[in-house]
Design an enzyme around this catalytic site. Sequence first.
Site, short mmCIF file in Angstrom:
data_model
loop_
_atom_site.label_atom_id
_atom_site.label_comp_id
_atom_site.label_asym_id
_atom_site.label_seq_id
_atom_site.Cartn_x
_atom_site.Cartn_y
_atom_site.Cartn_z
N GLY A 17 0.84 -1.20 0.00
CA GLY A 17 0.00 0.00 0.00
C GLY A 17 0.87 1.25 0.00
N ASP A 21 -2.71 6.67 1.00
CA ASP A 21 -2.76 7.92 1.75
C ASP A 21 -1.93 7.85 3.03
OD1 ASP A 21 -4.01 10.58 1.75
OD2 ASP A 21 -4.93 9.91 3.63
N ALA A 23 0.68 5.95 3.76
CA ALA A 23 2.11 5.94 3.44
C ALA A 23 2.60 7.33 3.06
CB ALA A 23 2.38 4.94 2.32
N ASP A 177 -1.10 0.98 16.94
CA ASP A 177 -2.09 1.99 17.33
C ASP A 177 -1.29 3.27 17.57
OD1 ASP A 177 -3.83 3.72 18.59
OD2 ASP A 177 -4.80 2.18 19.79
N HIS A 178 -1.42 4.24 16.68
CA HIS A 178 -0.54 5.40 16.74
C HIS A 178 -0.68 6.18 18.04
CE1 HIS A 178 -4.23 7.40 15.26
NE2 HIS A 178 -3.74 8.50 15.80
N HIS A 240 -8.26 3.00 20.83
CA HIS A 240 -7.51 4.12 21.39
C HIS A 240 -7.84 4.35 22.87
CE1 HIS A 240 -6.19 4.85 17.44
NE2 HIS A 240 -7.15 5.65 17.03
#
Length: 484
Positions: A17, A21, A23, A177-178, A240
């Site tokens: 990928g 978007d 990346a 999970d950012h 989150h």
Amino acid sequence: MVSRVIPVDQFDLVIFGGTGDLARRKILPGLFRRFLSGQMPEGARVIGAARSDLDDAGFRDMIGQAIEEFGGEETADKDRLAAFLECIHYVAVDATGEGGWAQLKDLIRENVVRAFYFSVAPSLFGALAERLHGHGIADRNSRLVVEKPFGRDLETAKALNATLAEHFQEDQIYRIDHYLGKETVQNLMAVRFGNILFEPLWNNHYVDHIQITVAETVGVGGRGGYYDKSGAMRDMVQNHLMQLLCLIAMEAPNQFEADAVRDEKLKVIRALQPVDFHHIVRGQYDARGDEPSYREDVENPRSHTECFVALKCQIANMRWSGVPFYLRTGKKLKGRTSEIAVVFKDLGHSIFEGDEKRHRNILAIRLQPNEGIDLQVTIKEPGPGGMRLIDVPLDMTFADALGDDVDEATDAYERLIMDVIRGNQTLFMRGDEVEAAWAWTDPIIEGWQTRNDVPKHYDIGSTGPEDAMMLLHRDGRRWREIKG
């Protein structure tokens, strides 16, 4: 003060990928910042893989433009940007067929860390994992990074975990999970377990309640099709907010090591009690002027999907028995705020005559904006006129307190990607964590469907539905302010 950066090994990172978007906006600009900081060793390579018919030069042009658009001030160094782009390669790959896999195998090097980032739809995970294994591209030491959503319920999460487990061991899988890469989130553990000041007070003897808020000013944007099938409960609470809850409530692990930390987080999730439907509020934003409503944004005039959730939950263990945890998240709210607030109990008795105001110590951990921590304390108001008490924050905004040692441009994604290369899974979710979170979340969603629950409407730019305010008012408490 000099920062100590743990070096990383030589690596090949393949981004499936790579033209997408995520990346372009996050992964590759983040890697460029790590390149500038010296964390990418000389010779490290990033390989984009997607369906598009590109060569190395075409992909480098695309990524160069993306970095200039999303990368920040550091893109002014054109020579360094050109040097970074020399590390970039591209292979056109058919995720569900055989095209491009032989070329990818020839490009991947031996004796380096091999990491594969699945920045694609979960429906492609199985096909990609099977071909990486079948073509001998991934080995026992390879690492796999997968993006959320990790399923949409317990059944699909189990199926996804089983698919990945066919070709990868759990210690190779990095569920990213950012939120867990944010500086303040990581500092939660440092504050809790590195300071004797807080740990003795971190329990139901001293804590009145805890609030976790993730408020956004934006709507669903171009994600309407996905979001209306997901909603805030699946998109935000199950992952989150659940992770933030775990970090604030977990017991101290015996060491700062991946499985020890994740074992304690899992115990928190399994100790969460079922949520009474009277303790949940769902919402959708209404139109305001030229701003469309939620239903208009998702182009579904009959949608019952929530873009706001507030709930009260309890943890059934000795430390937190009787302490409510209030969780709140929503879109098109008054301000952009992510915060965890630990609200301590009142003093049993005030010695100050005439002081009728309730004074409480509050430890507030700000994730965004302006990452930092402040502790609200009570002091004497300056000046004559007697002993008048006021509450003031002891503020530690990281950029102010640490100056040049804080890299404000560092994004959560780049921190986490470097942890992947180092082989550190501490800030990544384990499969049983994901499944336990869905096991708690599913009954809430099923309850809404059974009761044909309809979200409450709220004004754009507000703090959410009135019912969410009442969720705390009934308990004699108030939400902390969402600042515009």
